[in-house]
Design a protein around this motif. Sequence first.
Motif, mmCIF file in Angstrom:
data_model
loop_
_atom_site.group_PDB
_atom_site.id
_atom_site.type_symbol
_atom_site.label_atom_id
_atom_site.label_comp_id
_atom_site.label_asym_id
_atom_site.label_seq_id
_atom_site.Cartn_x
_atom_site.Cartn_y
_atom_site.Cartn_z
ATOM 1 N N GLN A 1 -7.840 2.505 -1.767
ATOM 2 C CA GLN A 1 -6.643 3.280 -2.066
ATOM 3 C C GLN A 1 -5.615 2.386 -2.751
ATOM 4 O O GLN A 1 -5.190 1.372 -2.206
ATOM 5 C CB GLN A 1 -6.053 3.897 -0.806
ATOM 6 C CG GLN A 1 -4.871 4.800 -1.102
ATOM 7 C CD GLN A 1 -4.578 5.752 0.033
ATOM 8 O OE1 GLN A 1 -5.489 6.339 0.611
ATOM 9 N NE2 GLN A 1 -3.305 5.897 0.362
ATOM 10 N N LYS B 1 -0.887 10.864 -0.546
ATOM 11 C CA LYS B 1 0.522 10.501 -0.582
ATOM 12 C C LYS B 1 1.285 11.423 0.341
ATOM 13 O O LYS B 1 1.114 12.649 0.298
ATOM 14 C CB LYS B 1 1.062 10.636 -2.005
ATOM 15 C CG LYS B 1 2.235 9.721 -2.302
ATOM 16 C CD LYS B 1 1.793 8.274 -2.436
ATOM 17 C CE LYS B 1 2.930 7.396 -2.971
ATOM 18 N NZ LYS B 1 2.533 5.973 -3.051
ATOM 19 N N TYR C 1 -6.447 11.396 -3.858
ATOM 20 C CA TYR C 1 -5.009 11.109 -3.950
ATOM 21 C C TYR C 1 -4.408 11.390 -2.586
ATOM 22 O O TYR C 1 -4.525 12.495 -2.052
ATOM 23 C CB TYR C 1 -4.345 11.979 -5.012
ATOM 24 C CG TYR C 1 -2.848 11.751 -5.112
ATOM 25 C CD1 TYR C 1 -2.350 10.593 -5.696
ATOM 26 C CD2 TYR C 1 -1.944 12.679 -4.608
ATOM 27 C CE1 TYR C 1 -0.979 10.361 -5.790
ATOM 28 C CE2 TYR C 1 -0.573 12.464 -4.689
ATOM 29 C CZ TYR C 1 -0.094 11.305 -5.279
ATOM 30 O OH TYR C 1 1.256 11.079 -5.365
ATOM 31 N N PHE D 1 -3.849 6.834 -5.478
ATOM 32 C CA PHE D 1 -5.125 7.264 -6.040
ATOM 33 C C PHE D 1 -6.264 6.372 -5.552
ATOM 34 O O PHE D 1 -6.053 5.206 -5.181
ATOM 35 C CB PHE D 1 -5.072 7.247 -7.568
ATOM 36 C CG PHE D 1 -4.247 8.352 -8.164
ATOM 37 C CD1 PHE D 1 -4.798 9.611 -8.364
ATOM 38 C CD2 PHE D 1 -2.917 8.135 -8.508
ATOM 39 C CE1 PHE D 1 -4.031 10.636 -8.899
ATOM 40 C CE2 PHE D 1 -2.143 9.147 -9.046
ATOM 41 C CZ PHE D 1 -2.704 10.409 -9.243
#
Length: 948
Positions: free
Chosen positions: A272, A310, A308, A277
Motif C-alpha cells: 500500500q 483511504k 485503494y 493505492f
Amino acid sequence: MRKNFYYLLMTLCIMSVFQSNAQSKFKGVVKDNKERLSLFGATVSVLSPSSNVEEKTTVDFDGTFKISSVKAFGTIEISMHGYVTKVISFYKNQDDTIDLGTIYLEDNLVVEKDVIVTTSSIDVIKDRKTPISSSTMRNYEMREKVSNKDFIELTSQMPGVYTSRVGGGFGDSRINVRGFEQNNLSPMIDGIPVYDLEAGIVDWANISSMNDVATSIQLQRGLGASKLVNSSVAGTMNMILRNANHDKGGFLYNSVGNNGYRKFAGSYATGQLKNGFSANFLLSATSGDGYVKSTNFEAYSYYMALGYNKGKSDFQFKIFGSPQWHNQRVSDIALSNYVFQGNGTNEADTKYNRDWGYLNGKEYNTKVNFGHKPLGIFQWDLNVSDKTQISTKLYGSKGTSGHTNFSGGILGASGLDILDNNSQIDLNFINQYNSGNPAVFGGTTFMRDPNYNGQYVNSPFNGVFTDNNGNPVASNDSGLTLLSEITNQTFYGGILNLKTELAKNLSLNLGIDSRKTIYNKTRIVNDLFGASAYSIDFYDALNASTPGLWYSLNTSNTALPEPILDFTKKNLGATPVDYNYDAKIAYLGSYAQIEYDIWKLNLLAQGGFNRQFIERVDYSLIDDSKNATGELAIDGYNAKFGVNYNITRKHNIWANAGFVSRPPVFVTVYSGLNNDVNPNYKNEKFKSFEVGYGFRSRHLNLNLSAYSSTHDNAETPYYTPEAGNFGTTSGINRINKGIELDITAAPIRKVILNGTLSLGDWTYSSNAIFQNLAPTANGDLSEPSILYIEDHKIGGAPQLMASIGANYEVFSNFIFGSNLKYSDKMYASPSLERYDPAFYGEAFAFESPVRLPDFTVVDAFVSYRFKINVVNAIDLRLNINNFFNRKYISESNSSYQLDSIDPSTYNENSTSNPSFRDNGNIYRGIAGGNNAFFGLGRTWNFTARYEF
C-alpha cells in the motif's frame, strides 16, 4: 552523607515526575510472518514491570496500531490466537512517538488458524466461535504441498474428504465430502458462487491455478457458514483471493517433475502506497505430457488486483483467469482390458488410455477439454463506523469451455470397439470408411454407400429418416465425426451486505444477492475423418419440406475448424450443428444472520429465501427462428442455527442444525434437447444435525465431530449429447452419518504430528424411481420403474479413512516429512438405473454394489529455506507422491459380482454361460469386467522459489 541523601531523594522525585507525566507513544504494523498478511484483530497491550495490563488496543484493518502509556518503561505484548505471542521491552522518557515498524508474528502450527478477511461479504470460520466443521489451508501450505497435483487434491488430507484423479487428466480431479458428490458442494471465490447452475457440475480445470492466487482455502463441511441462500449440501469451499494491498515484494517460482511437468510463476505486489493505492500481479504457465498416456496439457493463469484504501473506504478490483487445454482419458476401461494391455503380464497397465490413436502416422487424442472463463470482481467496503460496515460486491464472467466427443456410428460395427492391434482407436480405419473406401477391421471389410447426392454426409445417429412425405432422406449410416460440445458462458451479479453491531456482543448481517446467468450450448464440427459434410440439424430435418436444407456441405469453400489441440486454435465461430440453445437463469435472494456472544456462549442463526427464474430458448439451425419457454419461477430457502460453548480456554463444545430446500438444476427441469418440462421435478430437501468438541493447547490441537444428514428428492438426469435427457431417476433419498477426528500435536519443538480419522455410514434410505421420458405410441409416458437401492451402500468414496503424518526440522529451516493415508469400505458407484429388474433382470438388480480393495498411499517431502536477508529467501522442495508406487483402484462405475455372467464369453444361444469366477476373470478379488480407474503411481516434482 545527609547531603547525598537529599540529592538521591531529588533524583527519585524527578524520575517519578517523568514516569507519571511523560507519554510513551508507540505505533507499528502487525503481520503474519509467512504470508505477510495484516493480522486484523490482534491485541497490543502495554504491560507494567509487574506484568499488569496498563493499556490495550486492537490492530486495525490494515494491520496498523497506535498505543500510548504513562509508563516510562515496561513491555509491549502483541498476541493473537493461532500465533506465538511477541514481547518487546521499552524504556523512554520523552514524548516522541516510537515507530516499532513491522512486527511479524510466528504462526503456531498447533493452534487452529483463523482466516483473516476484512470484508463482511466473505464468510469464514472463526475458531472456538463459529459452530461449523472446517479445515483451512493457507497459501504457504498450498504452494508447499501442491507438487504437480491438481490443487483440489490438497483437500484429501482433511477429514471426511476423498479426491480422485478420475481418468488422470490435468484438472479432471473430483472431490467427495462426507459421501456427497461434488455437485453438492458449493465452491466460492471471494464469496462468489462459481458452480454450474445449468448442470450442477464443478469445473476445476478452469480454476486450476487457484493455489497461485489464493491466500487461503477453507473447506466448511456440512451446512457451512455462507449466508447466501444457494447453500451447500456437502459443504462450502471458500477460495479467498489475495488483496491488492498484499505486502510489498514478490517471488519467482520454477518447478519440474515427472512426465515433462514444467511450471513457472512470477508475482509482484507494490504494497500500500502513501496515496492509498496498491497493486498485485501474477502470471504463471504450466505444461506437461501427463502421467497417463496422451494426456498432455498446457495451462496459463493471470491475476491482477488494484486497490485503494483511504479513510473509511477500501476498494478492490480483481481479475483472475486460467486459459487451458488438456487431453483426457474419459472412456470406460474394464479391469481385464488393463490387465492384458501392453506389458504382457497379468498386471494392470494403469497408464493405458484408449481415447487416442494414430491418424496418418501422427498421434491424435479424441478427448480434449479446453476453456477460458475469466472472473472480474469489484468490491467496496465502507466502514461507516466502528460498529457498521457496508460491503458491496459486483462481479461478472464471460468465457467459453468445451470438450471433444465422437458422434454417429458405423453401419455393421455397432457395439464394437474400433481399436487397432495396440488397443488404440483405429482412426485410419474410420477415415477410410467415412470417405467411402473399403476399410478392413477384424477381418471384415466395411464400406459405406453415398447417402446424399453422391456424397458421404455424416449425422449424429444411425437410423432411417424420412421427410414429411415419407421419403427416405438418409441411409442408416451416419459415419463417425469428432465434434466439440461448446458452452459459451456469461454471468454477472452483485452482493450487498450490511453488518452492524446492534448492541454489545450482538451483531446483525442483512444482505441481498442477485445474479443473471446465460449458458449458450451448441456443437461444432472438428473433424469429418474423410466424409464430405455433416448434417447441420438432425431434428429440423425430419420436418424440412426440402431435404437438402438440412445439410451443411462443408466443401473446400467452407473450411472446417481445425481439431482442437490448443485453446488458441479453436474456431468457435464455426457453424453450430445438432442443437443451439440458451439456458437462462436469473436469481434473486435475501438473507439475514445474527450472532450473539454472551459469557462463554456464541450463538449463530441464519435464514434466507431465493427465487430463480429459468427459461430455455431454442434456436433453429436452418433459419432465424427461435422458440422460448417463458420464465419458470422456482423458490428455495434455508435456515441454520448453531451454538458454541467455550468451557475453558482449552475446551469447547458446539452443535448446529438446519435445513435447505434447494431448487433443481436447469437440466433436471428441461429434460431433453427441447423445451419440454420434466413433469416430476421437485426441490431437493436437506436436513443436518452435527455436534463437535474442540481442545486447544500449545502442544495439542484436537477436533472431534459427529454428523447426521438426510438428503431427499434428489434427481439424476440420464443424458447423451445426441438425445439430451432421455430419462430421469428421481426420489433418491439417503442418510449420511459419521464421525470425524483431526489432531495436530507438537510433542517436541522440531516435530509436528498430525492425524485424521473419518468413519461414515452412507446408505440409500428408500428405493428410487426411473422414468423414461420418451413418449409411447399414444404420446403418454411409460410406467416408471422401481429401482431397488434401499439400504445399499453409497459408493464413490471410502467410508473409512485414516491418515497420519509427521514433519521434522533436522536443523534450522531444513524439514522433511511424510504422510500416510489408509482407505477402506469403498464401494462402486454404478448408475442407479442398473437396479431396474424389468430391464436388467432380478438377479442383477438386487445385488449390492461391489466393495473395492482397500489401499494405503504414502507421500513424502524434503524442503530447505535459505534466508539471504530479512526480506529475500530461496525455498527448495522435493515432493514424492505415492512414494511406494502403490497400485490401487480409485473408483469404479460398474458393479459386476464374481458370479455374474461374463459378457466377454456370453453366447445368446447357450443356456449356461460362464461367470467371471468360472473364467478366472478376476482382478484382486473383484470381477474383471468392472470398469475402473486407477490412482496415479509414483510422481515427483522439484521446486525452487525466490522471494524478494
